[in-house]
Design an enzyme around this catalytic site. Structure first.
Site, PDB file in Angstrom:
ATOM      1  N   TYR A 173       0.799  -1.233   0.000  1.00 33.34           N
ATOM      2  CA  TYR A 173       0.000   0.000   0.000  1.00 33.34           C
ATOM      3  C   TYR A 173       0.827   1.276   0.000  1.00 33.34           C
ATOM      4  CZ  TYR A 173      -3.273  -3.616   1.516  1.00 33.34           C
ATOM      5  OH  TYR A 173      -4.027  -4.768   1.591  1.00 33.34           O
TER       6      TYR A 173
ATOM      7  N   HIS B 191      -9.205  -0.539  -5.410  1.00 33.52           N
ATOM      8  CA  HIS B 191      -8.245  -1.121  -4.462  1.00 33.52           C
ATOM      9  C   HIS B 191      -6.877  -0.542  -4.759  1.00 33.52           C
ATOM     10  CE1 HIS B 191     -11.188  -3.984  -3.098  1.00 33.52           C
ATOM     11  NE2 HIS B 191     -11.537  -4.128  -4.366  1.00 33.52           N
TER      12      HIS B 191
ATOM     13  N   SER C 148      -4.000  -2.058  -3.994  1.00 31.20           N
ATOM     14  CA  SER C 148      -3.111  -3.130  -4.444  1.00 31.20           C
ATOM     15  C   SER C 148      -3.757  -3.896  -5.596  1.00 31.20           C
ATOM     16  CB  SER C 148      -2.815  -4.079  -3.275  1.00 31.20           C
ATOM     17  OG  SER C 148      -4.010  -4.747  -2.877  1.00 31.20           O
TER      18      SER C 148
HETATM   19  C1  DQA Z   1      -7.434  -3.509  -0.367  1.00 31.24           C
HETATM   20  C2  DQA Z   1      -7.247  -4.978  -0.741  1.00 31.24           C
HETATM   21  C3  DQA Z   1      -7.976  -5.890   0.226  1.00 31.24           C
HETATM   22  O1  DQA Z   1      -7.786  -7.259  -0.138  1.00 31.24           O
HETATM   23  C4  DQA Z   1      -7.417  -5.694   1.631  1.00 31.24           C
HETATM   24  O2  DQA Z   1      -8.119  -6.504   2.545  1.00 31.24           O
HETATM   25  C5  DQA Z   1      -7.391  -4.264   2.038  1.00 31.24           C
HETATM   26  C6  DQA Z   1      -6.991  -3.248   1.075  1.00 31.24           C
HETATM   27  C7  DQA Z   1      -6.621  -2.567  -1.268  1.00 31.24           C
HETATM   28  O3  DQA Z   1      -6.897  -1.381  -1.250  1.00 31.24           O
HETATM   29  O4  DQA Z   1      -5.727  -3.022  -1.986  1.00 31.24           O
HETATM   30  O5  DQA Z   1      -7.639  -3.946   3.198  1.00 31.24           O
HETATM   31  O6  DQA Z   1      -8.809  -3.176  -0.496  1.00 31.24           O
END
Ligand code: DQA
Length: 146
Positions: free
Chosen positions: A22, A100, A102
């Site tokens: 992240y 997301h 990631s």
């Molecule tokens: C996320 C990806 C999810 O799998 C994870 O549980 C997160 C962050 C992302 O922003 O990449 O908390 O949503």
């Protein structure tokens, strides 16, 4: 036009959490980037974060009453299993963009599933803060095309 950005569970920990996935950007910096792009695009961007599933559902209900034009949601881990949030999102008729930070499809198998897929307009992942900024552009263009 008002766009609501929803951040789910653990996302208040961006900046301190798993920098390989992240980066080091904080949620406040992400929100500031969205407000700045919103200004450029001529839209108001509001944001909400919660670690409580019921609070997130209630914020989504409130979005219906407020008549928001579009929603951007990064629900964190809830994405992969929360039928409650999925059903709350399904109440809205405005465009919903799932984002997301990631690249969830290049990670553990449980992250490959989004229970929101059927109720969102589209998904953007893997670009860090740009996932949110691209999400805002997609939301604005979906509203303007409607
Ligand atoms: C996320 C990806 C999810 O799998 C994870 O549980 C997160 C962050 C992302 O922003 O990449 O908390 O949503």
């Amino acid at each position: 036009m008002k766009v609501l950005t929803l951040h789910g569970v653990n996302l208040n920990m961006f900046g301190k959490r798993d920098p390989k996935q992240y980066g080091t950007i904080t949620l406040d910096q992400i929100n500031a980037g969205l407000v700045e792009l919103g200004r450029e695009l001529g839209v108001e961007v509001d944001s909400f974060q919660s670690n409580f599933e019921g609070a997130m559902c209630e914020r989504i209900h409130q979005a219906l009453h407020e008549g928001v034009s579009a929603v951007i949601i990064n629900a964190g881990a809830w994405t992969h299993y929360s039928y409650a949030i999925r059903d709350a999102l399904a109440i809205l008729s405005c465009p919903i963009i799932e984002v997301h930070m990631s690249h969830v499809h290049a990670r553990e198998a449980f992250r490959h599933v989004s229970v929101f897929a059927e109720v969102v307009k589209g998904q953007i992942c893997g670009f860090g803060i740009d996932s949110y900024l691209l999400g805002l552009r997609a939301a604005v263009s979906a509203v303007r095309q409607a």
